[in-house]
Design an enzyme around this catalytic site. Structure first.
Site, short mmCIF file in Angstrom:
data_model
loop_
_atom_site.label_atom_id
_atom_site.label_comp_id
_atom_site.label_asym_id
_atom_site.label_seq_id
_atom_site.Cartn_x
_atom_site.Cartn_y
_atom_site.Cartn_z
N GLU A 21 27.44 72.60 18.72
CA GLU A 21 27.40 73.84 17.30
C GLU A 21 28.95 74.22 16.61
O GLU A 21 29.31 74.91 16.53
CB GLU A 21 27.26 75.40 18.17
CG GLU A 21 25.79 75.06 18.80
CD GLU A 21 25.31 76.51 19.19
OE1 GLU A 21 25.77 77.16 19.98
OE2 GLU A 21 24.88 75.73 20.98
N GLU A 29 24.66 77.64 28.98
CA GLU A 29 25.62 78.89 29.64
C GLU A 29 24.88 79.46 30.56
O GLU A 29 25.27 80.22 31.21
CB GLU A 29 25.20 80.04 28.14
CG GLU A 29 25.64 79.48 26.80
CD GLU A 29 25.97 80.64 26.15
OE1 GLU A 29 25.31 81.93 26.08
OE2 GLU A 29 26.28 80.64 24.95
C1 XIL Z 1 23.64 82.14 17.18
C2 XIL Z 1 23.08 82.35 15.81
O1 XIL Z 1 23.39 81.02 14.99
C3 XIL Z 1 23.03 83.42 14.98
O2 XIL Z 1 21.85 83.88 14.19
C4 XIL Z 1 21.49 84.88 16.46
O3 XIL Z 1 21.96 85.83 16.22
C5 XIL Z 1 22.71 85.11 18.01
O4 XIL Z 1 22.72 83.46 18.23
N1 XIL Z 1 25.65 79.79 21.05
C6 XIL Z 1 24.30 79.70 21.09
C7 XIL Z 1 23.60 79.44 19.58
O5 XIL Z 1 23.63 78.67 21.11
O6 XIL Z 1 21.88 79.93 19.95
C8 XIL Z 1 24.08 80.65 18.89
O7 XIL Z 1 23.34 81.37 17.45
C9 XIL Z 1 25.53 80.81 18.94
C10 XIL Z 1 26.28 80.33 20.15
#
Ligand code: XIL
Length: 358
Positions: A244, A139
């Site tokens: 993700e 990011e």
């Molecule tokens: C999220 C996790 O899934 C949660 O458990 C935590 O509270 C916050 O982060 N983008 C990312 C991930 O790169 O690391 C994030 O994961 C979701 C958004």
């Protein structure tokens, strides 16, 4: 249900791309047999939802805590899975001390760069050869393609990305290294990421793939826009990894279309319409959406390295708590009891049709 008779995603997509799931801390600690059974059978790649983030693994300047991360990597080895490291350099879930100056002084370039180097060297070095791919920087860009004004950027400038990749490469010459972000399907952000990676490569830095997080909605981004993103990176000789993936069927304010974990909306019952279960019509819409995005994935399989779901079952999707805390979400392929949903069948069907096609 007898899981042994259900189709297996990693076999169906085996010749195309890796198929992964993200594990939360309880799953890594072995406290969720249902999710682990699904994971073992269905996936050939794993990612850690939180266990390798800076605040978890390096909470104080001179203290690393590798207990859970070691278990995560050992689990991946036992499964014979492709093991992903998430994440080295991010502005979230990073302890305050990282961005504070020494002894009351303002943070300066040398201090922050030295912290970045020692963090990356220690963590990547420890798992050299065992973690196969790293989200090196997460990011760095805003949706309009400008640089995110994170402490990394403000203190180190654009160069911070190149440094992070160089430190990771020194620590593990063979790992795949990724630039990861959300909303990379937005043309301005997509093109900025393409320019960033092109500039890294022009300096001799090897970038394994661009990671689009893939936190998507029922109707957004449209499938052809996802396709255009993959093709844009492919034309530069770059693979895309979907790092993700989930599809959020719950109501969301229009301004909140990405995955900025700092954004929150207050809970209201109206924002949690499917607490008693997903109505059939929405279940079908979700399944169709999964079929549509997987049709794009199989069409462009040569340009895709991996598709990882951000979670295993709906019981533990992070979307139960983001952007609204305490909702009942239905974003993944398995329901809260670990039963495959129509969305799972839709993904299976898409894979089968693709392999039957001439
Ligand atoms: C999220 C996790 O899934 C949660 O458990 C935590 O509270 C916050 O982060 N983008 C990312 C991930 O790169 O690391 C994030 O994961 C979701 C958004």
């Amino acid at each position: 249900m007898n899981l042994t008779v259900s189709p297996v995603l990693k076999d169906l997509f085996g010749d195309s791309f890796l198929i992964g799931g993200a594990l939360n801390n309880a799953q890594i600690a072995g406290q969720d047999p249902t999710a682990l059974e699904i994971l073992t059978r269905q996936f050939n790649a794993i990612s850690p939802e939180n266990a390798l983030k800076w605040d978890a693994i390096h909470p104080e300047p001179a203290r690393f805590d590798f207990a859970l991360a070691d278990r995560y990597v050992a689990l991946g080895q036992a499964l014979g899975a492709f093991v992903v490291g998430h994440v080295l350099v991010w502005h979230q879930q990073t302890p305050g001390w990282v961005f504070e100056g020494e002894a009351g002084a303002a943070l300066n370039r040398d201090t922050l760069l030295a912290r970045m180097r020692s963090h990356i060297q220690t963590v990547v070095g420890r798992y050299r050869g065992k973690i196969h791919g790293w989200d090196v920087v997460n990011e760095a860009l805003e949706d309009d393609g400008t640089w995110r004004q994170s402490p990394w950027y403000v203190t180190l400038g654009e160069e911070y990305v190149a440094h992070a990749f160089e430190f990771a490469r020194e620590a593990d010459p063979d790992a795949q290294l990724y630039y990861n972000d959300y909303n990379l399907w937005k043309p301005a952000k997509r093109d900025a990421a393409a320019r960033l990676v092109t500039s890294l490569r022009s300096r001799g830095i090897r970038v394994g793939a661009v990671g689009e997080q893939g936190h998507w909605l029922l109707d957004d981004p449209p499938a052809d826009v996802i396709e255009a993103m993959i093709v844009t990176f492919e034309k530069l000789g770059l693979k895309t990894v979907i790092t993700e993936l989930d599809v959020d069927p719950l109501p969301r304010p229009e301004w909140l279309d990405g995955a900025d974990v700092s954004k929150h909306v207050e809970f209201k019952t109206a924002l949690d319409p499917y607490a008693k279960g997903l109505p059939d019509a929405v279940q079908r819409q979700l399944a169709k959406r999964y079929a549509d995005v997987f049709r794009v994935f199989v069409k462009h399989r040569r340009a895709l390295g991996r598709v990882t779901f951000w979670g295993v079952t709906d019981a533990d999707t992070w979307l139960n708590d983001w952007p609204v805390h305490g909702r009942t979400n239905h974003a993944l392929l398995w329901d809260r009891e670990g039963q495959p949903k129509p969305s799972f069948d839709a993904v299976v069907e898409t894979a089968r049709r693709a392999s039957a096609a001439p």
